[in-house]
Design an enzyme around this catalytic site. Structure first.
Site, mmCIF file in Angstrom:
data_model
loop_
_atom_site.group_PDB
_atom_site.id
_atom_site.type_symbol
_atom_site.label_atom_id
_atom_site.label_comp_id
_atom_site.label_asym_id
_atom_site.label_seq_id
_atom_site.Cartn_x
_atom_site.Cartn_y
_atom_site.Cartn_z
ATOM 1 N N HIS A 1 44.842 -20.690 58.807
ATOM 2 C CA HIS A 1 44.903 -19.222 58.837
ATOM 3 C C HIS A 1 43.530 -18.632 58.553
ATOM 4 O O HIS A 1 42.859 -19.050 57.609
ATOM 5 C CB HIS A 1 45.905 -18.706 57.792
ATOM 6 C CG HIS A 1 47.330 -18.751 58.258
ATOM 7 N ND1 HIS A 1 48.296 -17.930 57.741
ATOM 8 C CD2 HIS A 1 47.941 -19.530 59.194
ATOM 9 C CE1 HIS A 1 49.452 -18.183 58.353
ATOM 10 N NE2 HIS A 1 49.270 -19.169 59.232
ATOM 11 N N TYR B 1 51.279 -9.626 52.018
ATOM 12 C CA TYR B 1 51.493 -9.283 50.600
ATOM 13 C C TYR B 1 51.817 -7.790 50.579
ATOM 14 O O TYR B 1 51.028 -6.986 51.070
ATOM 15 C CB TYR B 1 50.225 -9.531 49.790
ATOM 16 C CG TYR B 1 49.822 -10.977 49.643
ATOM 17 C CD1 TYR B 1 49.162 -11.646 50.681
ATOM 18 C CD2 TYR B 1 50.095 -11.688 48.482
ATOM 19 C CE1 TYR B 1 48.784 -12.980 50.554
ATOM 20 C CE2 TYR B 1 49.704 -13.016 48.346
ATOM 21 C CZ TYR B 1 49.067 -13.659 49.388
ATOM 22 O OH TYR B 1 48.695 -14.976 49.253
ATOM 23 N N PRO C 1 51.353 -16.877 40.807
ATOM 24 C CA PRO C 1 51.147 -17.426 42.156
ATOM 25 C C PRO C 1 50.581 -16.426 43.176
ATOM 26 O O PRO C 1 50.247 -16.810 44.279
ATOM 27 C CB PRO C 1 52.536 -17.897 42.570
ATOM 28 C CG PRO C 1 53.479 -17.212 41.668
ATOM 29 C CD PRO C 1 52.751 -16.910 40.410
ATOM 30 N N LYS D 1 46.547 -19.851 43.763
ATOM 31 C CA LYS D 1 45.502 -20.641 43.111
ATOM 32 C C LYS D 1 46.016 -21.844 42.331
ATOM 33 O O LYS D 1 45.248 -22.737 41.992
ATOM 34 C CB LYS D 1 44.707 -19.731 42.143
ATOM 35 C CG LYS D 1 43.874 -18.693 42.863
ATOM 36 C CD LYS D 1 42.777 -19.346 43.712
ATOM 37 C CE LYS D 1 42.401 -18.475 44.893
ATOM 38 N NZ LYS D 1 42.119 -19.262 46.100
ATOM 39 N N TYR E 1 39.871 -15.712 47.704
ATOM 40 C CA TYR E 1 41.118 -16.210 48.304
ATOM 41 C C TYR E 1 40.899 -17.576 48.973
ATOM 42 O O TYR E 1 41.714 -18.480 48.818
ATOM 43 C CB TYR E 1 41.643 -15.207 49.345
ATOM 44 C CG TYR E 1 43.078 -15.476 49.777
ATOM 45 C CD1 TYR E 1 43.357 -16.213 50.933
ATOM 46 C CD2 TYR E 1 44.155 -15.016 49.017
ATOM 47 C CE1 TYR E 1 44.664 -16.474 51.318
ATOM 48 C CE2 TYR E 1 45.469 -15.274 49.400
ATOM 49 C CZ TYR E 1 45.718 -15.995 50.552
ATOM 50 O OH TYR E 1 47.019 -16.272 50.923
#
Ligand code: FAS
Ligand code: PHB
Length: 390
Positions: free
Chosen positions: A72, A201, A293, A297, A385
């Site tokens: 991704h 998200y 979460p 990570k 990220y």
């Protein structure tokens, strides 16, 4: 009996460490409290940093991940009825993440360990650590009513947040830092196609939601829920309705519903134990730290701990040096705390807290508006990220 390194825990930390040490010619024994099937039944992480992908390949178990994993180069954040893309690859000069479930990583590592012939003792009861403040640490356990003992050079405590390793450290030798969040995540796994090609998200007045996936035919969804939520109060229909109410109109209509094949509630906490080394005992992964979460990570921090610890143990075995072992804790904690910060920041920004009224609510909206009005802010989010350098 004797071995070089006893690894407690057959999760990603313990198995990855075992593979890297085995490939360096170091003898290990993995002791796991649960059965192999139980370990594989747990549904957890879904996103791998490139560093983690590299370690899995270095461990010799990356073939299926490369075949089946999804690379991704971005994800979305949805709020105020709109969706905004974070183009992580463009923002980080070419870095991406791999969507490949922790269950599959664990299965590949278990298969790799079986192929190596290195021993794992499943359903090892009453594992206990002894004399790790001296040069010959020992580990004992019971199996089928028989007590066993292993003398070793080092113990790797890879037994997670509730494990015996950190609990074996004298209270005066360890310092912990913790923040418990006033909510949990209700997660559902379903064999339905994802609602979008990338993760979404969602920040919403009703609470956070996350649209993730395990493949193009298997989806993983989460909604923020009260920390004491009971699974039995959540029918599939109630879950799908709540999820869609938080995603905004466009994503909501794209959700394919279906029967859940797994449904669970996970509490959210930030936790760090310092130091991560006590004599000949070294903590790695969730045994030493926990992140909410939100930032994906947890598993990836376990991987960077294992990078540092395997390098240090290999150096020690090869030339007797203590230097890298002495540096392990500080080196690992430097990266742990940066990931703790990022995970706390992303969780605070995207979740609904009880105090989110008035001023705080405006500040959170400003945080999101600023993020998508500033390339510098987005680049900071993106570099965290995809994973900060080891
Ligand atoms: P683990 O907890 O995975 O493994 C520890 C192992 O040690 C277990 O198999 C346990 O049975 C064993 N053990 C414990 N006590 C023992 C004893 N006394 N003797 C022998 N063995 C013992 N991370 C993400 O990035 N994204 C997510 O969405 C996400 N969701 C999560 C959901 C939940 C419910 C939990 C608990 C964690 C989640 N995580 C997530 C974090 C998770 O992925 C961890 O970071 C990852 O499992 C860390 O791996 P380990 O350090 O190997 O610990
Ligand atoms: C998951 O797919 O389980 C997942 C993905 C990203 C996260 C958390 C969980 O940030």
């Amino acid at each position: 009996m004797r071995t070089q390194v006893v690894i407690i825990g057959s999760g990603p930390s313990g198995l990855l460490l075992g593979q890297l040490l085995h490939r360096a010619g170091i003898d290990t024994v993995v002791l796991e409290r649960k059965s192999r099937d139980y370990v594989l039944s747990r549904v957890r992480a879904g996103v791998l940093e490139q560093g983690t992908v590299g370690l899995i390949e270095e461990a010799g178990v990356g073939a299926r991940m490369r075949r089946e994993g999804l690379v991704h180069d971005g994800f979305e954040i949805a709020f105020a009825g709109e969706r905004h893309r974070v183009a992580i690859t463009e923002l980080t000069g070419g870095r991406s993440v791999m969507v490949y479930g922790q269950t599959e990583v664990t299965r590949d590592l278990m298969d790799g360990r079986d192929a190596s012939g290195a021993p794992t003792v499943y359903e090892a009861e009453d594992v206990a650590l002894h004399d790790f403040d001296g040069p010959s640490p020992r580990v004992t356990w019971r199996k089928d009513g028989v007590t066993h003992e292993l003398v070793c050079d080092a113990i790797a405590g890879c037994d997670g947040y509730h494990g015996v390793s950190r609990a074996s450290v004298p209270a005066g030798a360890i310092r912990t830092f913790e923040r418990v969040y006033p909510f949990g995540w209700l997660g559902v796994l379903a064999d339905v196609p994802p609602c979008a090609p990338e993760l979404i998200y969602a920040a919403h007045d009703r609470g956070f939601a996350l649209c993730s996936m395990r493949s193009t035919t298997r989806s993983r969804y989460y909604v923020q829920c009260p920390v004491d939520e009971r699974i039995e109060d959540w029918s599939d229909d109630r879950f799908w309705d709540e999820l869609r109410s938080r995603l905004g109109p466009e994503a909501a209509v794209a959700v394919t519903t279906g029967p859940s094949i797994e449904k669970s509630v996970a509490p959210l906490r930030s936790f760090v134990a310092e130091p991560m080394r006590f004599g000949r005992l070294f903590l790695a992964g969730d045994a030493a730290h926990i992140v909410p979460p939100t930032g994906a990570k947890g598993l990836n921090l376990a991987a960077s701990d294992v990078r540092y610890l395997s390098d240090a143990l290999i150096e020690h075995v090869r030339d007797g040096s203590e230097a890298a072992l002495d540096r392990y804790s500080a080196r690992a904690l430097a990266r742990v705390w940066k990931a703790e910060r990022f995970s706390w920041w992303m969780t605070t920004m995207l979740h609904r807290f009880p105090e989110d009224e008035g001023f705080t609510a405006r500040i959170k909206r400003a945080e999101l508006d600023y993020l998508f009005s500033s390339r510098a802010a987005l680049a900071s989010l993106a570099e965290n990220y995809v994973g900060l350098p080891y």
